[in-house]
Write a protein that holds these residues in place. Structure first.
Motif, mmCIF file in Angstrom:
data_model
loop_
_atom_site.group_PDB
_atom_site.id
_atom_site.type_symbol
_atom_site.label_atom_id
_atom_site.label_comp_id
_atom_site.label_asym_id
_atom_site.label_seq_id
_atom_site.Cartn_x
_atom_site.Cartn_y
_atom_site.Cartn_z
ATOM 1 N N SER A 1 -0.451 2.412 8.985
ATOM 2 C CA SER A 1 -0.803 1.181 8.290
ATOM 3 C C SER A 1 -2.032 0.567 8.959
ATOM 4 N N ASP A 2 -2.593 -0.474 8.333
ATOM 5 C CA ASP A 2 -3.846 -1.015 8.855
ATOM 6 C C ASP A 2 -3.671 -1.797 10.149
ATOM 7 N N ASP B 1 -10.230 3.979 2.201
ATOM 8 C CA ASP B 1 -9.642 2.687 1.855
ATOM 9 C C ASP B 1 -10.184 2.186 0.521
ATOM 10 N N ASP C 1 -5.154 0.274 1.751
ATOM 11 C CA ASP C 1 -5.899 0.502 2.988
ATOM 12 C C ASP C 1 -5.061 1.072 4.124
ATOM 13 N N SER C 2 -3.869 1.590 3.838
ATOM 14 C CA SER C 2 -3.233 2.473 4.808
ATOM 15 C C SER C 2 -3.999 3.788 4.740
ATOM 16 N N ARG C 3 -3.923 4.599 5.785
ATOM 17 C CA ARG C 3 -4.894 5.678 5.902
ATOM 18 C C ARG C 3 -4.269 6.918 6.539
ATOM 19 N N TRP D 1 -5.597 0.706 12.030
ATOM 20 C CA TRP D 1 -6.998 0.902 11.642
ATOM 21 C C TRP D 1 -7.834 -0.359 11.756
ATOM 22 N N ASP D 2 -7.213 -1.530 11.788
ATOM 23 C CA ASP D 2 -7.969 -2.774 11.961
ATOM 24 C C ASP D 2 -8.620 -2.862 13.332
ATOM 25 N N SER E 1 -4.015 -6.335 17.774
ATOM 26 C CA SER E 1 -3.736 -6.156 16.351
ATOM 27 C C SER E 1 -2.799 -7.263 15.894
ATOM 28 N N LYS F 1 -11.023 -0.848 -0.985
ATOM 29 C CA LYS F 1 -11.335 -2.251 -0.707
ATOM 30 C C LYS F 1 -12.088 -2.865 -1.887
ATOM 31 N N THR G 1 0.856 -1.179 0.000
ATOM 32 C CA THR G 1 0.000 0.000 0.000
ATOM 33 C C THR G 1 0.896 1.233 0.000
#
Length: 389
Positions: free
Chosen positions: A316-317, A248, A231-233, A320-321, A368, A250, A213
């Protein structure tokens, strides 16, 4: 009487001199260590261990506050305030970062922090909040921040961290102003920079099943420009608001799903929506084995800076996950304000670094399962932080 009034106004509006900016470039990727963290000031006003030694631009003499302009209408004196660039030459910005391998066997994230990756006048960069003012025509640094989350290996993420900012800067210089509105020029520079990065990875014979990403932010004196694949944000904390700067990409996002299926691709729900049941994002750098369904085409957003801006967060996700945008924003605001009230000039950990450290701990504590990489950029100048204390 009018002459005396003019003399009094002149005596209180004498311009301050802007301090010389300093610069430092950092490209980070971690393999052997469990975690890395650091911080730095894009300003020579701090005496912390994160000071940046190299000079970015020549010393600039400029007013740092609004310029009063006088006009006499009959016997009445009217004072008009000319607006100044919000970022005031983009000085006084500080940052902190962490990169944590977490529960993964390998560190596949990488990041790049490049203060002063470009030097330009605010009106040339575009989106100046005070066009025609003195500050809009002065050369000032433009800063770059990027987070890259690799999959299938770390090679592509590392390459992005080493080269993408250079390619974006080159593409910006290559684009001509004629026929291009400034936002369109930046969109073209980001798109060409991402494409060139992807092409050079192909030429370097990176494994075709490795990708990454990319979320990058370019920070000028008046604008925040964000561009992402995957999907990094990135988010912006402004006052009490949490504003998403990226969305993201997706495979089950309606427009992305339509694009993929329009190319005879399939999105399969296998532990979440995945392209052909393999990749959980629809855009990325690399991943040549999934063309044309996975593309290296970024989406770009623009946000004008204001005095209410608190901080930028790129991650990174792995973050965000387990945390929503709103949760991250609320934690960041609370920690920043607490740290600013209690911090002193001798503190080794800056407010931005304090936030990055705590967000990493929270994400890890919430189980995570991915690498966790976070950059926090404090948008309050050091002068304003000290005034708030």
């Amino acid at each position: 009487m009018e002459e005396e009034q003019l003399e009094r106004v002149d005596s209180v509006t004498e311009p301050d001199l802007a301090s010389t900016s300093s610069g430092f470039s950092s490209i980070l990727n971690t393999e052997d260590s469990r975690s890395t963290s650091s911080s730095g000031d894009i300003s020579i006003m701090s005496n912390s261990s994160g000071d940046i030694p190299a000079i970015l631009v020549p010393e600039i003499s400029a007013t740092m506050q609004a310029e009063p302009m006088l006009s006499l209408e009959g016997s009445t004196m009217a004072v008009t305030v000319r607006q100044k660039c919000v970022g005031k030459n983009n000085k006084g910005v500080s940052y902190g970062f962490t990169t944590e391998i977490g529960r993964r066997r390998e560190m596949e994230d990488a990041m790049a922090i490049i203060p002063g990756f470009m030097s330009s006048t605010c009106d040339q960069v575009g989106g100046c909040t005070a066009p025609g003012s003195k500050t809009s025509g002065e050369v000032s640094p433009v800063h770059f921040f990027g987070v890259y989350d690799g999959h299938g290996g770390s090679q592509v993420a590392k390459f992005c961290a080493e080269r993408m900012h250079e390619m974006i800067a080159e593409e910006w210089d290559r684009e001509t102003v004629d026929g291009f509105e400034w936002q369109r020029r930046w969109e073209s520079a980001f798109s060409s920079g991402f494409e060139r990065t992807d092409n050079e990875i192909s030429e370097a014979a990176a494994p075709e099943m490795v990708g990454s990403t990319a979320v990058v932010v370019v920070l000028s004196g008046c604008q925040i420009m964000a561009s992402n694949c995957g999907d990094s944000r990135a988010i912006l904390c402004r006052g009490t608001q949490t504003i998403p700067l990226t969305v993201d990409q997706k495979p089950d996002r309606p427009d992305e799903l339509m694009r993929i299926e329009g190319e005879d691709g399939k999105v399969i729900n296998w532990n979440g929506a995945r392209v052909f049941g393999v990749l959980a994002m629809s855009r990325a750098i690399g991943d040549r084995y999934l063309r044309p369904w996975i593309i290296p085409v970024p989406e770009t957003t623009f946000m004008e800076r204001t005095d209410e801006d608190e901080c930028l967060i790129l991650a990174s996700d792995g973050l965000w996950d387990v945390m929503t945008n709103e949760e991250v924003g609320e934690v960041a605001r609370r920690l920043l304000r607490r740290r600013r009230r209690s911090s002193t000039t001798t503190d080794e950990v800056s407010p931005a670094q304090f936030v990055a450290n705590n967000l990493t701990e929270i994400a890890y504590g919430r189980n995570s399962s991915d690498n966790i990489s976070i950059i926090v950029v404090d948008l309050k100048s050091k002068r304003k932080r000290q005034q708030r204390q």
